[in-house]
Design a protein around this motif. Structure first.
Motif, mmCIF file in Angstrom:
data_model
loop_
_atom_site.group_PDB
_atom_site.id
_atom_site.type_symbol
_atom_site.label_atom_id
_atom_site.label_comp_id
_atom_site.label_asym_id
_atom_site.label_seq_id
_atom_site.Cartn_x
_atom_site.Cartn_y
_atom_site.Cartn_z
ATOM 1 N N GLN A 278 0.838 -0.963 -0.073
ATOM 2 C CA GLN A 278 0.079 -0.045 -0.032
ATOM 3 C C GLN A 278 0.789 1.145 -0.065
ATOM 4 O O GLN A 278 0.639 2.348 -0.852
ATOM 5 C CB GLN A 278 -0.895 0.022 1.045
ATOM 6 C CG GLN A 278 -2.061 -1.000 1.126
ATOM 7 C CD GLN A 278 -2.797 -1.218 2.333
ATOM 8 O OE1 GLN A 278 -2.224 -0.890 3.573
ATOM 9 N NE2 GLN A 278 -3.926 -1.912 2.214
ATOM 10 N N SER A 279 1.978 1.252 0.820
ATOM 11 C CA SER A 279 2.706 2.422 0.826
ATOM 12 C C SER A 279 3.603 2.603 -0.446
ATOM 13 O O SER A 279 3.794 3.857 -0.838
ATOM 14 C CB SER A 279 3.691 2.168 2.027
ATOM 15 O OG SER A 279 3.090 2.255 3.393
ATOM 16 N N ILE A 280 3.966 1.547 -1.020
ATOM 17 C CA ILE A 280 4.576 1.565 -2.345
ATOM 18 C C ILE A 280 3.805 2.194 -3.334
ATOM 19 O O ILE A 280 4.250 3.135 -4.113
ATOM 20 C CB ILE A 280 5.118 0.158 -2.583
ATOM 21 C CG1 ILE A 280 6.269 -0.294 -1.774
ATOM 22 C CG2 ILE A 280 5.657 0.325 -4.198
ATOM 23 C CD1 ILE A 280 6.463 -1.673 -1.980
ATOM 24 N N LYS A 281 2.599 1.775 -3.492
ATOM 25 C CA LYS A 281 1.612 2.286 -4.476
ATOM 26 C C LYS A 281 1.315 3.926 -4.104
ATOM 27 O O LYS A 281 1.433 4.717 -4.861
ATOM 28 C CB LYS A 281 0.402 1.571 -4.520
ATOM 29 C CG LYS A 281 -0.472 2.029 -5.485
ATOM 30 C CD LYS A 281 -1.680 1.206 -5.632
ATOM 31 C CE LYS A 281 -2.802 1.449 -6.716
ATOM 32 N NZ LYS A 281 -3.726 0.429 -6.631
ATOM 33 N N SER A 282 1.038 4.135 -2.930
ATOM 34 C CA SER A 282 0.837 5.559 -2.381
ATOM 35 C C SER A 282 1.850 6.707 -2.557
ATOM 36 O O SER A 282 1.799 7.372 -3.200
ATOM 37 C CB SER A 282 0.655 5.426 -1.002
ATOM 38 O OG SER A 282 0.334 6.958 -0.650
ATOM 39 N N ASN A 283 3.250 5.873 -2.381
ATOM 40 C CA ASN A 283 4.467 6.769 -2.635
ATOM 41 C C ASN A 283 4.626 7.047 -4.052
ATOM 42 O O ASN A 283 5.063 8.238 -4.536
ATOM 43 C CB ASN A 283 5.734 6.187 -2.066
ATOM 44 C CG ASN A 283 6.987 6.931 -2.360
ATOM 45 O OD1 ASN A 283 7.440 6.719 -3.290
ATOM 46 N ND2 ASN A 283 7.376 7.658 -1.044
ATOM 47 N N LEU A 284 4.528 5.875 -4.924
ATOM 48 C CA LEU A 284 4.559 6.370 -6.329
ATOM 49 C C LEU A 284 3.453 7.353 -7.086
ATOM 50 O O LEU A 284 4.044 8.159 -7.817
ATOM 51 C CB LEU A 284 4.526 4.904 -7.051
ATOM 52 C CG LEU A 284 4.702 4.907 -8.636
ATOM 53 C CD1 LEU A 284 6.125 5.759 -9.026
ATOM 54 C CD2 LEU A 284 4.564 3.684 -9.375
ATOM 55 N N ALA A 285 2.418 7.158 -6.558
ATOM 56 C CA ALA A 285 1.242 7.956 -6.844
ATOM 57 C C ALA A 285 1.618 9.334 -6.602
ATOM 58 O O ALA A 285 1.237 10.433 -7.203
ATOM 59 C CB ALA A 285 -0.185 7.708 -6.406
ATOM 60 N N GLN A 286 2.139 9.542 -5.308
ATOM 61 C CA GLN A 286 2.235 10.916 -4.592
ATOM 62 C C GLN A 286 3.688 11.415 -5.824
ATOM 63 O O GLN A 286 3.579 12.821 -6.059
ATOM 64 C CB GLN A 286 2.880 11.052 -3.412
ATOM 65 C CG GLN A 286 1.905 10.846 -2.511
ATOM 66 C CD GLN A 286 2.332 10.672 -0.956
ATOM 67 O OE1 GLN A 286 3.390 10.680 -0.649
ATOM 68 N NE2 GLN A 286 1.279 10.232 -0.340
ATOM 69 N N GLN A 287 4.601 10.581 -6.262
ATOM 70 C CA GLN A 287 5.555 11.133 -7.137
ATOM 71 C C GLN A 287 5.059 11.394 -8.636
ATOM 72 O O GLN A 287 5.563 12.479 -9.128
ATOM 73 C CB GLN A 287 7.051 10.252 -7.001
ATOM 74 C CG GLN A 287 7.534 10.319 -5.620
ATOM 75 C CD GLN A 287 8.848 9.535 -5.777
ATOM 76 O OE1 GLN A 287 9.548 9.418 -6.486
ATOM 77 N NE2 GLN A 287 8.682 8.291 -4.947
#
Length: 108
Positions: free
Chosen positions: A72-81
Motif C-alpha cells: 500500500q505504501s509503495i503504491k501511495s508513494n509512487l502516486a504521490q511522485q
C-alpha cells in the motif's frame, strides 16, 4: 484467510486489503506483474516452523515477500511522485522496495 492472485491484481486492489495481511510470492520465477501472490493473515496460520513462520506458503511454492502495508505504501508513494504512472513503473517500485527496503525516487 488465504487469497491467491497475481501481483497485478493485488496492486489494483491493494487499498481494499487489510494492512496487517502478508504477501508471499511464487519462488520459481522472477518478479513480474504476472507473478503469483499469496495473501495470508499470519495470525490465523496455526502450522509453524522452528522459526515461528507459517508453513503453508513454502509448502505451496511461495517465499516471503512484503506486507500488504508495504505494498500500500509503495503504491501511495509512487502516486504521490507521479500521478499517471504506468504498470511497469509500479513493478519497478515494488521490486526496488523489495530489494532495497526503500522507496524508489521517480524523475517525472
Amino acid at each position: 484467510m488465504r487469497i491467491e492472485s497475481n501481483l497485478n491484481n493485488v496492486m489494483i486492489d491493494v487499498d481494499s486489503l487489510e494492512w496487517n495481511l502478508y504477501a508471499y510470492i511464487d519462488s520459481s520465477a522472477a518478479i513480474s506483474m504476472a507473478s503469483l501472490i499469496l495473501i495470508i493473515n499470519d495470525d490465523e496460520e496455526d502450522a509453524r516452523d522452528e522459526n515461528d513462520e507459517p508453513t503453508y506458503p513454502p509448502s505451496k511454492g511461495y517465499k516471503s515477500f512484503l506486507s500488504v502495508a508495504d505494498l500500500q505504501s509503495i503504491k501511495s508513494n509512487l502516486a504521490q511522485q507521479k500521478s499517471n504512472y504506468i504498470d511497469s513503473e509500479l513493478l519497478e517500485a515494488v521490486k526496488y522496495y523489495y530489494e532495497n527496503d526503500a522507496f524508489v525516487q521517480v524523475n517525472s
